[in-house]
Design an enzyme around this catalytic site. Structure first.
Site, PDB file in Angstrom:
ATOM      1  N   LEU A 164       0.823  -1.207   0.000  1.00 50.45           N
ATOM      2  CA  LEU A 164       0.000   0.000   0.000  1.00 50.45           C
ATOM      3  C   LEU A 164       0.860   1.260   0.000  1.00 50.45           C
ATOM      4  CD1 LEU A 164      -2.637  -1.039   2.678  1.00 50.45           C
ATOM      5  CD2 LEU A 164      -3.145  -0.555   0.287  1.00 50.45           C
ATOM      6  N   ASP A 165       0.637   2.094  -0.989  1.00 52.75           N
ATOM      7  CA  ASP A 165       1.202   3.439  -0.990  1.00 52.75           C
ATOM      8  C   ASP A 165       0.607   4.218   0.188  1.00 52.75           C
ATOM      9  OD1 ASP A 165       2.343   5.919  -2.070  1.00 52.75           O
ATOM     10  OD2 ASP A 165       0.300   6.370  -2.716  1.00 52.75           O
ATOM     11  N   LEU A 166       1.314   5.242   0.646  1.00 55.10           N
ATOM     12  CA  LEU A 166       0.831   6.021   1.795  1.00 55.10           C
ATOM     13  C   LEU A 166       0.045   7.256   1.356  1.00 55.10           C
ATOM     14  CD1 LEU A 166       0.749   6.461   4.873  1.00 55.10           C
ATOM     15  CD2 LEU A 166       2.955   7.648   4.664  1.00 55.10           C
TER      16      LEU A 166
END
Length: 212
Positions: free
Chosen positions: A9-11
């Site tokens: 997951l990208d932030l």
């Protein structure tokens, strides 16, 4: 739940709407170059990609200018911008559900891990992550390809079991280059056109559960 065991997951723009704090910090840096009151359209382009790259791409800065701008950004961000953000609705429930079902949830961000780890702790989601992958403050290579490869090594992950979730072309293109499937987070900061090559797309965080 299906074949994807490892959810990367990208932030910024995927887990977290971190736009307000990032944009304020970028504007603070630009003020030192007499670039005052910059338009929203330009500032939002800094959310997600590596900051030095963005200063060069958006404003035509040289490498030296971009490094100087980054130092000004980091004067402001740790005390004034880092927590000026909010989790996207349903994101905590989504991450928690995935972890409870035995999925390895992995944070993967171009943001320095020094800041990213503070953010996940502040928003009380750090315990759900199997790994937190980010850059070092002095690291030059902050590309998502480099970070995905680091996650694969550090977590001993199989590519065919990995799914990259992000809101910009940097996430989707990197996943394709490395050879893993991807999900476009349409609720984030990227345009639908730039992330159209993703294998899947979601309109909200909780939609992810039906894909994995």
């Amino acid at each position: 739940m299906g074949k994807y065991q490892n959810i990367l997951l990208d932030l910024d723009g995927t887990i977290l709407d971190s736009g307000p704090g990032i944009k304020k910090s970028v504007q603070y840096a630009l003020d030192h170059f007499s670039l005052y009151h910059q338009p929203e359209e330009k500032l939002r382009r800094f959310i997600g990609p590596a900051l030095t790259d963005s200063f060069m791409r958006v404003y035509g800065f040289s490498t030296e200018q971009a490094e100087e701008a980054l130092s000004y950004y980091r004067e402001f961000y740790p005390t004034n911008g880092i927590f000026d953000a909010s989790l996207y609705p349903g994101m905590e429930e989504c991450i928690k559900t995935l972890a409870e079902h035995g999925k390895k949830v992995i944070l993967l961000t171009a943001k320095p891990i020094f800041f990213a780890a503070q953010i996940t702790k502040h928003f009380r989601i750090s315990d759900y992550f199997f790994l937190e992958i980010g850059t070092e403050l002095t690291e030059r290579d902050s590309s998502k390809v480099h970070l995905i490869e680091k996650a694969l090594r550090d977590g001993n992950l199989k590519k065919e079991e990995c799914l990259m979730v992000g809101d910009t072309k940097y996430d989707i293109d990197a996943a394709k280059e490395v050879g893993i499937d991807s999900v476009a987070a349409l609720y984030g900061y990227g345009s639908p056109e730039e992330i159209a090559n993703a294998n899947y797309s979601i309109q909200k965080p909780l939609d992810l559960r039906s894909l994995v």
